[in-house]
Design an enzyme around this catalytic site. Structure first.
Site, PDB file in Angstrom:
ATOM      1  N   GLY A  49     -10.008 -93.806 -32.098  1.00  0.00           N
ATOM      2  CA  GLY A  49      -9.758 -92.296 -31.448  1.00  0.00           C
ATOM      3  C   GLY A  49      -8.682 -91.873 -32.036  1.00  0.00           C
ATOM      4  N   CYS A 103      -2.711 -98.552 -31.136  1.00  0.00           N
ATOM      5  CA  CYS A 103      -2.625 -97.240 -31.239  1.00  0.00           C
ATOM      6  C   CYS A 103      -2.041 -96.903 -32.575  1.00  0.00           C
ATOM      7  CB  CYS A 103      -1.810 -96.700 -30.197  1.00  0.00           C
ATOM      8  SG  CYS A 103      -1.335 -95.045 -30.008  1.00  0.00           S
TER       9      CYS A 103
HETATM   10 NI    NI Z   1      -3.414 -94.115 -29.389  1.00  0.00          NI
END
Ligand code: NI
Length: 184
Positions: A49, A103
């Protein structure tokens, strides 16, 4: 299409609340181009994402794609390319799920985060049409992680036990077996 530079933790844009965008704005060439570039950037770096603030755009746009062959998450359920704008999340359970999250803006780290494992996502799609979708398990976690980005939050803010925040090598060496356990 182009691959965009990804903001790293410490960059102030990652801590701002992103702006909502209207259906009219969504259907402009600039936003459509941004969405295409976000998808290409996510794929380039093997992310599942990406949120617009991560590419230095303070707008409430996120993209997600969980390919079954993603080298980071090989065993998870596949999710087709999904664009969600102005998202609102409603948890549909009190049950949480612990996932070692990573992330693209917190390079080389993993941390164990517990989140509801069943949610409803209400948002606009890339044409500005309303969508309402239920997600369970890993995809539910991914939607919440990306939505957090749109409100200035990173996964590290959600860690409750900082002994479960690790660099990648140490994660692989010591923590590969601790994941995916339920809190309750
Ligand atoms: Ni992230």
């Amino acid at each position: 299409m182009s691959i965009l530079k990804v903001a790293q933790m410490g960059h102030p844009i990652l801590r701002e609340v992103a702006k909502k965008i209207s259906e009219k704005e969504i259907n402009t060439p600039r936003i459509q181009q941004l969405i295409d570039d976000m998808i290409e950037t996510m794929r380039e770096y093997d992310g599942v994402g990406l949120a617009a603030p991560q590419v230095h755009e303070g707008l409430q746009i996120a993209v997600m794609e969980i390919a079954s062959e993603n080298p980071r998450y090989p065993d998870e359920d596949a999710v087709p390319t999904t664009i969600f704008i102005n998202p609102v999340i409603t948890p549909l359970t009190e049950e949480t799920m612990g996932i070692w999250e990573g992330c693209l803006s917190v390079k080389g780290m993993r941390g164990l985060v517990f989140r509801p494992n069943h949610i409803r996502l209400e948002a606009l799609d890339r044409r500005g049409k309303k969508i309402s979708t239920e997600y369970k398990g890993f995809p539910a976690v991914a939607v919440q992680h990306e939505t957090d980005h749109l409100f200035g939050k990173l996964f590290i803010d959600r860690i409750t036990d900082f002994s479960k925040l690790a660099f990648m090598d140490e994660y692989k060496k010591y923590h590969l077996d601790d994941g995916e356990s339920d809190l309750e």
